[in-house]
Write an enzyme that holds these catalytic residues in place. Structure first.
Site, PDB file in Angstrom:
ATOM      1  N   HIS A 251      -1.975  -1.832  -9.854  1.00  0.00           N
ATOM      2  CA  HIS A 251      -2.949  -1.237  -8.939  1.00  0.00           C
ATOM      3  C   HIS A 251      -4.209  -2.075  -8.982  1.00  0.00           C
ATOM      4  O   HIS A 251      -4.570  -2.587 -10.049  1.00  0.00           O
ATOM      5  CB  HIS A 251      -3.261   0.205  -9.369  1.00  0.00           C
ATOM      6  CG  HIS A 251      -3.871   1.020  -8.287  1.00  0.00           C
ATOM      7  ND1 HIS A 251      -5.210   0.982  -8.017  1.00  0.00           N
ATOM      8  CD2 HIS A 251      -3.308   1.855  -7.386  1.00  0.00           C
ATOM      9  CE1 HIS A 251      -5.455   1.788  -7.002  1.00  0.00           C
ATOM     10  NE2 HIS A 251      -4.322   2.324  -6.591  1.00  0.00           N
TER      11      HIS A 251
ATOM     12  N   ASP B   3       3.113   5.706  -6.487  1.00  0.00           N
ATOM     13  CA  ASP B   3       4.349   5.560  -5.717  1.00  0.00           C
ATOM     14  C   ASP B   3       5.597   5.459  -6.578  1.00  0.00           C
ATOM     15  O   ASP B   3       6.703   5.489  -6.047  1.00  0.00           O
ATOM     16  CB  ASP B   3       4.261   4.307  -4.835  1.00  0.00           C
ATOM     17  CG  ASP B   3       3.288   4.502  -3.699  1.00  0.00           C
ATOM     18  OD1 ASP B   3       3.299   5.593  -3.106  1.00  0.00           O
ATOM     19  OD2 ASP B   3       2.502   3.590  -3.419  1.00  0.00           O
TER      20      ASP B   3
ATOM     21  N   HIS C 163       0.882  -1.179   0.000  1.00  0.00           N
ATOM     22  CA  HIS C 163       0.000   0.000   0.000  1.00  0.00           C
ATOM     23  C   HIS C 163       0.916   1.225   0.000  1.00  0.00           C
ATOM     24  O   HIS C 163       1.753   1.368  -0.877  1.00  0.00           O
ATOM     25  CB  HIS C 163      -0.907  -0.114   1.228  1.00  0.00           C
ATOM     26  CG  HIS C 163      -2.102   0.784   1.248  1.00  0.00           C
ATOM     27  ND1 HIS C 163      -2.498   1.551   0.190  1.00  0.00           N
ATOM     28  CD2 HIS C 163      -3.009   1.025   2.238  1.00  0.00           C
ATOM     29  CE1 HIS C 163      -3.597   2.224   0.530  1.00  0.00           C
ATOM     30  NE2 HIS C 163      -3.916   1.931   1.770  1.00  0.00           N
TER      31      HIS C 163
HETATM   32  N1  ACO Z   1       5.176  -6.531 -10.553  1.00  0.00           N
HETATM   33  C1  ACO Z   1       5.073  -7.728 -11.156  1.00  0.00           C
HETATM   34  N2  ACO Z   1       3.941  -8.409 -11.267  1.00  0.00           N
HETATM   35  C2  ACO Z   1       2.840  -7.873 -10.723  1.00  0.00           C
HETATM   36  C3  ACO Z   1       2.853  -6.633 -10.067  1.00  0.00           C
HETATM   37  C4  ACO Z   1       4.087  -5.951 -10.000  1.00  0.00           C
HETATM   38  N3  ACO Z   1       4.180  -4.773  -9.403  1.00  0.00           N
HETATM   39  N4  ACO Z   1       1.616  -6.331  -9.621  1.00  0.00           N
HETATM   40  C5  ACO Z   1       0.835  -7.359  -9.982  1.00  0.00           C
HETATM   41  N5  ACO Z   1       1.574  -8.295 -10.658  1.00  0.00           N
HETATM   42  C6  ACO Z   1       1.075  -9.523 -11.273  1.00  0.00           C
HETATM   43  C7  ACO Z   1       0.738 -10.584 -10.237  1.00  0.00           C
HETATM   44  O1  ACO Z   1       1.827 -11.446  -9.988  1.00  0.00           O
HETATM   45  C8  ACO Z   1      -0.406 -11.301 -10.908  1.00  0.00           C
HETATM   46  O2  ACO Z   1       0.118 -12.150 -11.899  1.00  0.00           O
HETATM   47  P1  ACO Z   1      -0.594 -13.564 -12.242  1.00  0.00           P
HETATM   48  O3  ACO Z   1      -1.902 -13.164 -12.876  1.00  0.00           O
HETATM   49  O4  ACO Z   1       0.352 -14.261 -13.165  1.00  0.00           O
HETATM   50  O5  ACO Z   1      -0.755 -14.273 -10.930  1.00  0.00           O
HETATM   51  C9  ACO Z   1      -1.171 -10.175 -11.626  1.00  0.00           C
HETATM   52  O6  ACO Z   1      -0.168  -9.179 -11.892  1.00  0.00           O
HETATM   53  C10 ACO Z   1      -2.307  -9.568 -10.810  1.00  0.00           C
HETATM   54  O7  ACO Z   1      -1.769  -9.170  -9.545  1.00  0.00           O
HETATM   55  P2  ACO Z   1      -2.572  -9.196  -8.193  1.00  0.00           P
HETATM   56  O8  ACO Z   1      -1.616  -9.272  -7.051  1.00  0.00           O
HETATM   57  O9  ACO Z   1      -3.660 -10.230  -8.249  1.00  0.00           O
HETATM   58  O10 ACO Z   1      -3.252  -7.778  -8.255  1.00  0.00           O
HETATM   59  P3  ACO Z   1      -3.831  -6.994  -7.031  1.00  0.00           P
HETATM   60  O11 ACO Z   1      -4.875  -6.115  -7.564  1.00  0.00           O
HETATM   61  O12 ACO Z   1      -4.191  -7.898  -5.924  1.00  0.00           O
HETATM   62  O13 ACO Z   1      -2.562  -6.135  -6.544  1.00  0.00           O
HETATM   63  C11 ACO Z   1      -1.091  -4.424  -6.050  1.00  0.00           C
HETATM   64  C12 ACO Z   1      -2.440  -4.792  -6.658  1.00  0.00           C
HETATM   65  C13 ACO Z   1      -1.004  -4.928  -4.612  1.00  0.00           C
HETATM   66  C14 ACO Z   1      -0.952  -2.898  -6.023  1.00  0.00           C
HETATM   67  C15 ACO Z   1       0.051  -5.053  -6.908  1.00  0.00           C
HETATM   68  O14 ACO Z   1      -0.018  -4.563  -8.226  1.00  0.00           O
HETATM   69  C16 ACO Z   1       1.443  -4.827  -6.319  1.00  0.00           C
HETATM   70  O15 ACO Z   1       1.861  -5.580  -5.420  1.00  0.00           O
HETATM   71  N6  ACO Z   1       2.172  -3.767  -6.808  1.00  0.00           N
HETATM   72  C17 ACO Z   1       3.467  -3.454  -6.262  1.00  0.00           C
HETATM   73  C18 ACO Z   1       3.300  -2.700  -4.941  1.00  0.00           C
HETATM   74  C19 ACO Z   1       2.809  -1.275  -5.158  1.00  0.00           C
HETATM   75  O16 ACO Z   1       3.329  -0.544  -5.993  1.00  0.00           O
HETATM   76  N7  ACO Z   1       1.814  -0.893  -4.343  1.00  0.00           N
HETATM   77  C20 ACO Z   1       1.283   0.459  -4.352  1.00  0.00           C
HETATM   78  C21 ACO Z   1      -0.099   0.488  -4.906  1.00  0.00           C
HETATM   79  S1  ACO Z   1      -0.691   2.156  -4.916  1.00  0.00           S
HETATM   80  C22 ACO Z   1      -1.122   2.428  -3.320  1.00  0.00           C
HETATM   81  O17 ACO Z   1      -1.442   1.555  -2.555  1.00  0.00           O
HETATM   82  C23 ACO Z   1      -1.058   3.756  -2.849  1.00  0.00           C
END
Ligand code: ACO
Length: 448
Positions: free
Chosen positions: A327, A383, A286
């Site tokens: 996201h 971010d 987050h």
């Molecule tokens: N890098 C690589 N792969 C990713 C990333 C990433 N940053 N984010 C998602 N994926 C992939 C996952 O592995 C998944 O792949 P799969 O379909 O092969 O299993 C797919 O994309 C979907 O990801 P989920 O985790 O199911 O998506 P979710 O909506 O739950 O997650 C999140 C969203 C937590 C923001 C995620 O994109 C992430 O962890 N990003 C990196 C952390 C980040 O930047 N967080 C800040 C968000 S903005 C905020 O909170 C203010």
């Protein structure tokens, strides 16, 4: 839906020929069909409860871990269209607010629903300015933390402790009391954050200065040294931080805000609710992601190593993530990331170019062309570039999430107020699907 229930075991389901806002559900277990009204693109989960196999059946529930498709409230504060990359506060596009407003103007908009006129704005700024001091005992509490305590831990603990200084805050249904706590929270968060920063450096605290704007005062509390009497924050940095505050002020029902509403729904005071929301924000998935982005850029080390890093992320299959990418809601560019990317250039003109920017730009360039990221609709989020600006203005990496929590406080309070005024809201209490053992008899310890 209850009244619309029809038994169609022998009669074919009667689906209306004229389109109307309703859904017909057929339960194959019983052959019954049910009609549920659709309002604002949703059906009420409680309408499912009447779908039963018999009188002893509890009724159908929906299962939605992590609330992927569940609206927990109605709201009139923030609108996001994640597919189109749109973000609006109270109807105003974020781009216009970031260009034309101050953070306190936007905080007023979030809280009261309208942009303030001159008189309202002046009063509002005055009230915030005159609530920035913290109790000396709170300052002593700050002193008790270890020198290497994480700033978010200090912020969360001290904002929760404010609950003990303002017992009137428990009157959550008393509007004048709520207004007072709103001033206090928005005004004192920067003071707590700056004191936490000074504490970690072992430097004397700098008290708020009522002659300065909200953001100027914050920078002054952070960077003024007792020996340097003429410190004045650079106007470009002041404006950049103010814009970052605007961009972070609210983002509808994310993890932290859902916690704010959840704690608020038990009628706990807003200080402990903000502490809980800030704790949720602290996590690396987050608001803690901005801290992780900087660590990641440092780990990559140079532009030439970007392709290898991207390959590692892809091989990691979700274990290793490209921080600042992806996201839950945005499946397009996060509009805030676009504004921050442009602003980074302005800030670097004053501070000198951050070499990590080139690594970030290359990561973005490659990721946006790579099938792995394209297929999953992973774009830079808020971010990805914010940490670079925070670093350029002199903030240590560990303080980045604190800079997120300060402006998000106005959003949290706006959401909390909305919750308390919503006649439909009750204490938050999700259901579960129990998959544990059935009833079994106790076994004495010597027989286990
Ligand atoms: N890098 C690589 N792969 C990713 C990333 C990433 N940053 N984010 C998602 N994926 C992939 C996952 O592995 C998944 O792949 P799969 O379909 O092969 O299993 C797919 O994309 C979907 O990801 P989920 O985790 O199911 O998506 P979710 O909506 O739950 O997650 C999140 C969203 C937590 C923001 C995620 O994109 C992430 O962890 N990003 C990196 C952390 C980040 O930047 N967080 C800040 C968000 S903005 C905020 O909170 C203010």
């Amino acid at each position: 839906m209850g009244t619309a229930e029809t038994n169609t075991a022998d009669a074919p389901s009667r689906v209306s020929e004229s389109p109307r806002d309703a859904i017909t559900i057929r339960d194959e277990r019983t052959g019954r069909t049910y009609e549920a009204p659709i309002t604002h693109g949703t059906i009420r989960a409680m309408d499912l409860r009447q779908i039963k196999t018999g009188p002893d059946d509890f009724g159908l529930m929906s299962y939605d871990p992590a609330y992927l498709n569940t609206a927990s409230c109605t709201s009139r504060i923030t609108f996001i269209d994640g597919d189109k990359g749109i973000l609006r506060y109270r109807g105003y596009p974020i781009e216009q607010l970031a260009e034309k407003c101050s953070y306190l103007e936007v905080a007023y908009l979030l809280l009261y629903g309208e942009l303030p006129n001159r008189q309202q704005y002046d009063e509002w700024v005055h009230n915030i300015t005159y609530h920035t001091m913290i109790h000396e005992s709170l300052k002593k509490l700050m002193d008790t933390f270890n020198y290497d305590a994480h700033p978010m831990g200090m912020l969360i603990a001290t904002v929760a402790a404010m609950s003990t200084f303002y017992p009137d805050a428990r009157n959550v249904h008393d509007e004048p009391s709520r207004t007072k706590q709103t001033y206090r929270l928005i005004a004192k968060m920067p003071t707590l954050a700056a004191f936490a920063y000074k504490h970690s450096l072992g430097m004397p605290y700098v008290y708020p200065d009522n002659d300065l704007s909200y953001t100027e005062n914050f920078l002054n509390m952070l960077f003024k040294m007792p020996a340097a009497r003429n410190y004045r924050p650079n106007p470009t940095i002041v404006r950049a931080l103010d814009v970052l505050f605007i961009l972070h002020a609210d983002h509808e029902q994310n993890c932290g805000t859902a916690v704010m509403r959840s704690i608020g729904s038990s009628h706990a005071d807003p200080y402990v609710a903000v502490a809980g929301a800030a704790a949720a924000l602290y996590g690396p998935l987050h608001g803690g992601a901005n801290e992780e982005v900087l660590r990641m850029l440092q780990e990559v080390g140079s532009v030439s190593k970007v392709p290898a890093f991207i390959e590692e992320v892809k091989k990691g299959k979700g274990e290793k993530r490209l921080m600042g990418f992806g996201h839950r809601v945005y499946k397009n560019f996060d509009p805030r990331a676009k504004i921050i990317k442009r602003m980074a250039e302005e800030v670097f003109e004053v501070t000198g170019r951050n070499p990590l920017l080139d690594i970030a730009l290359e990561l973005e360039r490659i990721a946006l062309q790579d099938d792995y990221f394209v297929r999953r609709k992973l774009y830079p989020n808020v971010d990805f570039y914010s940490g670079l600006i925070y670093q350029a203005i002199g903030m240590p990496t560990a303080d980045f999430t604190v800079l997120f929590a300060i402006p998000r406080t106005s959003g949290w309070i706006a959401q909390w107020q909305e919750l308390l005024e919503d006649p439909e809201e009750k204490i938050a209490r999700p259901r579960q699907v129990y998959l544990g053992p059935g009833e079994r008899d106790f076994v004495p310890m010597e027989q286990r």
